[in-house]
Design an enzyme around this catalytic site. Structure first.
Site, PDB file in Angstrom:
ATOM      1  N   ARG A  15       0.804  -1.228   0.000  1.00 19.96           N
ATOM      2  CA  ARG A  15       0.000   0.000   0.000  1.00 19.96           C
ATOM      3  C   ARG A  15       0.839   1.281   0.000  1.00 19.96           C
ATOM      4  O   ARG A  15       0.318   2.369  -0.113  1.00 19.96           O
ATOM      5  CB  ARG A  15      -0.956  -0.001   1.207  1.00 19.96           C
ATOM      6  CG  ARG A  15      -2.161  -0.893   0.998  1.00 19.96           C
ATOM      7  CD  ARG A  15      -2.948  -1.056   2.269  1.00 19.96           C
ATOM      8  NE  ARG A  15      -2.288  -1.969   3.201  1.00 19.96           N
ATOM      9  CZ  ARG A  15      -2.669  -2.148   4.461  1.00 19.96           C
ATOM     10  NH1 ARG A  15      -3.682  -1.447   4.946  1.00 19.96           N
ATOM     11  NH2 ARG A  15      -2.038  -2.997   5.235  1.00 19.96           N
ATOM     12  N   LYS A 348      32.613  28.665   4.740  1.00 18.74           N
ATOM     13  CA  LYS A 348      32.861  27.227   4.582  1.00 18.74           C
ATOM     14  C   LYS A 348      34.280  26.907   4.996  1.00 18.74           C
ATOM     15  O   LYS A 348      35.208  27.593   4.575  1.00 18.74           O
ATOM     16  CB  LYS A 348      32.657  26.814   3.122  1.00 18.74           C
ATOM     17  CG  LYS A 348      32.842  25.327   2.908  1.00 18.74           C
ATOM     18  CD  LYS A 348      33.515  24.993   1.596  1.00 18.74           C
ATOM     19  CE  LYS A 348      35.003  25.258   1.640  1.00 18.74           C
ATOM     20  NZ  LYS A 348      35.736  24.791   0.462  1.00 18.74           N
ATOM     21  N   TYR A 363      32.016  35.872   0.893  1.00 17.62           N
ATOM     22  CA  TYR A 363      32.320  34.436   0.931  1.00 17.62           C
ATOM     23  C   TYR A 363      33.664  34.228   1.609  1.00 17.62           C
ATOM     24  O   TYR A 363      34.676  34.782   1.178  1.00 17.62           O
ATOM     25  CB  TYR A 363      32.352  33.843  -0.485  1.00 17.62           C
ATOM     26  CG  TYR A 363      32.821  32.402  -0.495  1.00 17.62           C
ATOM     27  CD1 TYR A 363      32.171  31.437   0.284  1.00 17.62           C
ATOM     28  CD2 TYR A 363      33.905  32.001  -1.273  1.00 17.62           C
ATOM     29  CE1 TYR A 363      32.608  30.113   0.300  1.00 17.62           C
ATOM     30  CE2 TYR A 363      34.340  30.671  -1.272  1.00 17.62           C
ATOM     31  CZ  TYR A 363      33.679  29.745  -0.483  1.00 17.62           C
ATOM     32  OH  TYR A 363      34.105  28.440  -0.475  1.00 17.62           O
TER      33      TYR A 363
HETATM   34 CA    CA Z   1      -0.215  -4.152   9.608  1.00 22.41          CA
END
Ligand code: CA
Ligand code: UD1
Length: 468
Positions: A15, A348, A363
């Site tokens: 399902r 960074k 930066y």
């Molecule tokens: Ca079940």
């Protein structure tokens, strides 16, 4: 008594309508099964077994844990059959706890209760009262005592009206489970070996069966489709938000926060809406986080303010810092005390010393920035030559004028001032103004463009865009 935990996870999960096996569907960013395994581990079992079937190697690969014994159930012939696959290797004197790979929110405390009941010689089954018991196995009691579990499809109308249902989780001695399972057949609506049938068999032989009712329904919700997956996610979110609030955090709206990891908060932390906290996050006392921030695997020091729309990933931020709005701290960003990282600034793999500021559009990558440095708007470290990454060192008390390109590898020495718009490629001297800039000129004859006709414009474009 020694304990073995068996997690049933061989079901297909049709399902879900997904290529990913059901037990690998993510809850708070981690596979469902991993949540169950983590809770099982908290019980410190002597054996941990996962019965798998569908998507076997994918599941094993995703969880890469060496404390798990994987047991293959080749054909999914039912929950009783699944448990039987693991039992041969579990010693008689063990208490066996059965969990489901798709019931991820079960609490450790609840499982402890089941185990200690089983240690005391009972078959413990975990039940819950549901307003709508449709589809579940029903708990049949007489004078309050559990007599049997009847699957929905096999139940008569009277049994179907019972609201107390089987969660599927149970605990009993390995020896008894082995004996009972020998008597379980598959004469039922699904032609399966039902684990639940051991209840009736145990009752008949005079064995004590104890139905433990769980109060919080969310602990036992199973995941069969994506709707239930979202419901479980909501329960999880609420639970984690409550933990943080009880630890002293103010959460503006507990339905609008996502906590997907181990989050530790100090006192008087304030979290505004739509914050996402992932992995290992530590927020010191009096940290405030504005709306729409994402913080992953990072430490934020006391009294630091993170403003709206900031993203912080694998970073260490000191105390009394101001981050954002719209700031981005990337891995290995390390900020010391009272650092200001403003809007559209990216950091960074860089350390930034105390009281330093990069407030707008900058930066700092692969850089070592000292204390009391000011990085002007639009200045960047040019750390990449197209093939290699290079470091930049900016010493204490440096002032970098706006719009500067600092081409690494290079050092800006202590006390340097860089004139705005410079491209710096060599070490600068200490305490001096260094700039690299063409002389300003004025064109006396120049005039502003006039509005052109379409023909005039086209001919200019043709002329100017000719191939060489
Ligand atoms: Ca079940
Ligand atoms: C089961 C219970 C039912 C209970 C419900 C709670 C039985 C017979 N019924 O029903 O009483 O109310 O759970 O959700 O036990 N699995 C295997 N191998 C199999 C079959 C199942 O490993 O051959 C695993 C599944 O992956 C899942 C769990 O066992 O984790 C439950 O299986 P599922 O088919 O969902 O059982 P239900 O029919 O829902």
């Amino acid at each position: 008594m020694p304990r073995s935990v068996v997690i049933l996870a061989a079901g297909q999960g049709k399902r879900m309508n997904s290529d990913l096996p059901k037990v690998l569907q993510p809850l708070a960013g981690r596979p469902l099964l991993e949540h169950v395994i983590d809770t099982a581990r908290a019980l410190k079992p002597d054996g941990l077994y996962v019965v798998y079937g569908h998507g076997g190697s994918q599941v094993q690969h995703a969880l890469h844990a060496d404390d798990i014994d994987w047991v293959l159930q080749d054909k999914q012939l039912g929950t009783g059959h699944a448990l039987m696959q693991a039992l041969p290797v579990i010693p008689d004197d063990h208490t066996v706890l059965v969990l489901y790979g798709d019931v991820p929110l079960i609490r450790r405390e609840t499982l402890e209760r089941l185990c200690s009941g089983a240690d005391a010689g009972r078959l413990e089954i975990l039940t819950v009262e549901l307003a709508n018991p449709e589809g579940y196995g029903r708990i049949v009691r007489e004078q309050g005592e559990v007599r049997a579990i009847v699957e929905h499809r096999d139940a008569n109308p009277a049994e179907r009206s019972i609201k107390e249902i089987n969660t599927g989780l149970m605990a009993a001695s390995a020896k008894m489970l082995r004996a009972w399972l020998l008597d379980v057949g598959s004469h039922n609506a699904q032609r399966e070996y039902y684990l639940t049938d051991v209840v009736g068999i145990a009752v008949k032989s005079g064995y004590k069966v104890d139905g433990v009712k769980v109060a919080d329904e969310s602990e036992v919700v199973g995941v069969n489709d994506k709707v239930q997956l979202a419901q479980v996610e909501a329960h999880y979110r609420r639970r984690r938000a409550e933990e943080l609030m009880l630890a002293g955090a103010t959460i503006v709206d507990p339905t609008r926060i996502d906590i997907r990891g181990e989050v530790v908060v100090g006192r008087d932390v304030y979290l505004d809406v739509n914050t996402v906290l992932e992995g290992h996050v530590q927020l010191g006392d009096n940290v405030t986080v504005g709306p729409n921030c994402v913080i992953s695997d990072s430490n934020i020091g006391a009294h630091t303010k993170v403003f709206a729309h900031s993203v912080i990933d694998h970073a260490i931020v000191g105390d009394h810092c101001r981050i954002g709005p719209f700031a981005r701290l990337r891995p290995q960003a390390v900020l010391q005390s009272d650092v200001h990282i403003g809007n559209f600034v990216e950091v960074k793999n860089a350390t930034v010393g105390a009281h330093s500021k990069a407030n707008h559009l900058a930066y700092l990558g692969d850089a070592q920035v000292g204390a009391n440095v000011n990085v002007g708007a639009g200045s960047i470290t040019c750390n990449y030559d197209g093939q290699n990454k290079w470091p930049t060192i900016i010493d204490d008390d440096v002032f970098v004028g706006s719009g500067s390109m600092i081409v690494a590898p290079v050092r800006i020495s202590r006390g340097s001032t860089i004139g705005a718009g410079s491209t710096i490629t060599q070490t600068t001297p200490e305490d001096k103004l260094t700039l690299e800039r063409a002389r300003q000129t004025t064109a006396d004859k120049w005039q502003r463009p006039h509005k052109m006709s379409e023909e005039e414009r086209s001919s200019i474009i043709r002329e100017k865009t000719k191939k060489v």
